[in-house]
Design a protein around this motif. Structure first.
Motif, PDB file in Angstrom:
ATOM      1  N   ALA A  13      33.483  49.226  31.016  1.00 37.76           N
ATOM      2  CA  ALA A  13      33.088  48.637  32.305  1.00 37.76           C
ATOM      3  C   ALA A  13      31.569  48.455  32.344  1.00 37.76           C
ATOM      4  O   ALA A  13      30.893  49.006  33.209  1.00 37.76           O
ATOM      5  CB  ALA A  13      33.564  49.527  33.446  1.00 37.76           C
ATOM      6  N   ILE A  16      29.760  47.231  35.676  1.00 40.45           N
ATOM      7  CA  ILE A  16      29.452  48.304  36.630  1.00 40.45           C
ATOM      8  C   ILE A  16      28.254  49.092  36.111  1.00 40.45           C
ATOM      9  O   ILE A  16      27.356  49.452  36.872  1.00 40.45           O
ATOM     10  CB  ILE A  16      30.674  49.222  36.844  1.00 40.45           C
ATOM     11  CG1 ILE A  16      31.794  48.453  37.545  1.00 40.45           C
ATOM     12  CG2 ILE A  16      30.293  50.462  37.642  1.00 40.45           C
ATOM     13  CD1 ILE A  16      33.120  49.202  37.620  1.00 40.45           C
ATOM     14  N   GLY A 106      29.368  54.673  39.150  1.00 37.80           N
ATOM     15  CA  GLY A 106      29.994  53.452  39.627  1.00 37.80           C
ATOM     16  C   GLY A 106      31.405  53.776  40.078  1.00 37.80           C
ATOM     17  O   GLY A 106      32.019  54.735  39.628  1.00 37.80           O
ATOM     18  N   SER A 107      31.887  52.986  40.986  1.00 36.35           N
ATOM     19  CA  SER A 107      33.236  53.193  41.491  1.00 36.35           C
ATOM     20  C   SER A 107      34.011  51.902  41.345  1.00 36.35           C
ATOM     21  O   SER A 107      33.440  50.816  41.301  1.00 36.35           O
ATOM     22  CB  SER A 107      33.168  53.614  42.962  1.00 36.35           C
ATOM     23  OG  SER A 107      34.450  53.858  43.457  1.00 36.35           O
ATOM     24  N   HIS A 108      35.296  52.042  41.290  1.00 31.60           N
ATOM     25  CA  HIS A 108      36.166  50.872  41.236  1.00 31.60           C
ATOM     26  C   HIS A 108      37.187  51.004  42.355  1.00 31.60           C
ATOM     27  O   HIS A 108      37.310  52.060  42.971  1.00 31.60           O
ATOM     28  CB  HIS A 108      36.865  50.780  39.872  1.00 31.60           C
ATOM     29  CG  HIS A 108      37.748  51.953  39.580  1.00 31.60           C
ATOM     30  ND1 HIS A 108      37.249  53.159  39.111  1.00 31.60           N
ATOM     31  CD2 HIS A 108      39.074  52.131  39.727  1.00 31.60           C
ATOM     32  CE1 HIS A 108      38.241  54.016  38.969  1.00 31.60           C
ATOM     33  NE2 HIS A 108      39.357  53.424  39.343  1.00 31.60           N
ATOM     34  N   ASP A 111      43.458  52.728  42.196  1.00 28.85           N
ATOM     35  CA  ASP A 111      44.836  52.287  42.036  1.00 28.85           C
ATOM     36  C   ASP A 111      45.762  53.464  42.334  1.00 28.85           C
ATOM     37  O   ASP A 111      45.319  54.550  42.712  1.00 28.85           O
ATOM     38  CB  ASP A 111      45.074  51.701  40.637  1.00 28.85           C
ATOM     39  CG  ASP A 111      44.859  52.708  39.521  1.00 28.85           C
ATOM     40  OD1 ASP A 111      44.709  53.911  39.795  1.00 28.85           O
ATOM     41  OD2 ASP A 111      44.850  52.279  38.355  1.00 28.85           O
ATOM     42  N   ARG A 136      29.488  51.191  45.011  1.00 30.91           N
ATOM     43  CA  ARG A 136      30.733  50.422  45.067  1.00 30.91           C
ATOM     44  C   ARG A 136      30.479  49.008  44.632  1.00 30.91           C
ATOM     45  O   ARG A 136      29.539  48.386  44.939  1.00 30.91           O
ATOM     46  CB  ARG A 136      31.293  50.412  46.484  1.00 30.91           C
ATOM     47  CG  ARG A 136      32.040  51.655  46.765  1.00 30.91           C
ATOM     48  CD  ARG A 136      33.377  51.254  47.303  1.00 30.91           C
ATOM     49  NE  ARG A 136      34.252  52.365  47.496  1.00 30.91           N
ATOM     50  CZ  ARG A 136      35.379  52.500  46.824  1.00 30.91           C
ATOM     51  NH1 ARG A 136      35.730  51.654  45.908  1.00 30.91           N
ATOM     52  NH2 ARG A 136      36.166  53.487  47.070  1.00 30.91           N
TER      53      ARG A 136
END
Length: 136
Positions: A13, A16, A106-108, A111, A136
């Motif tokens: 990622a 991010i 970092g955040s996603h 899920d 975010r």
């Protein structure tokens, strides 16, 4: 603002990672240090027998190359560190060892699995002894 900032980046990622590394640059004191960190997760023992021997070495080489590219792309002066183990535990250990005063993660978008297992960012925020900025 901050003298030492830990910036953990998932090599999968890097978008991010670029965002949080840029944020770290803007929050860093003159003469401060950024530790650009990635963690290669351990392979469970029951799977290790079926995994190619050079898989871990390849993952480390790939992660380091991605962090170097990220560093160059952002123009950040950062120390690169690669660790192996559980991500949240290693991020917290790195912060303690380096005597950091901020962790930027970092955040996603969570899920379904995050509600049962918990995201790395959640664990870092819950257990950190220093300030954590979740971007975010």
């Amino acid at each position: 603002m901050y003298k030492k900032i830990i910036v953990p980046v998932d090599p999968a990622a890097t978008a991010i990672g670029e965002k949080i590394l840029t944020k770290a640059k803007s929050l860093l004191d003159a003469g401060g240090e950024i530790v650009l960190l990635t963690i290669i997760e351990d392979i469970p023992g029951y799977l290790a027998i079926d995994v190619p021997v050079d898989l871990i070495e390849g993952a480390i080489t790939d992660a380091k190359a991605k962090l170097v590219t990220l560093k160059e792309k952002t123009g950040a002066s950062a120390h690169i560190e690669i660790r192996s183990g559980a991500p949240a535990r290693e991020i917290l250990a790195a912060a303690e060892e380096h005597k950091a005063d901020l962790i930027i993660v970092g955040s996603h978008v969570p899920d379904f699995s995050n509600y049962f297992i918990g995201a790395t960012a959640d664990r870092v925020v819950r257990h950190s002894k220093i300030s954590v900025l979740v971007d975010r």
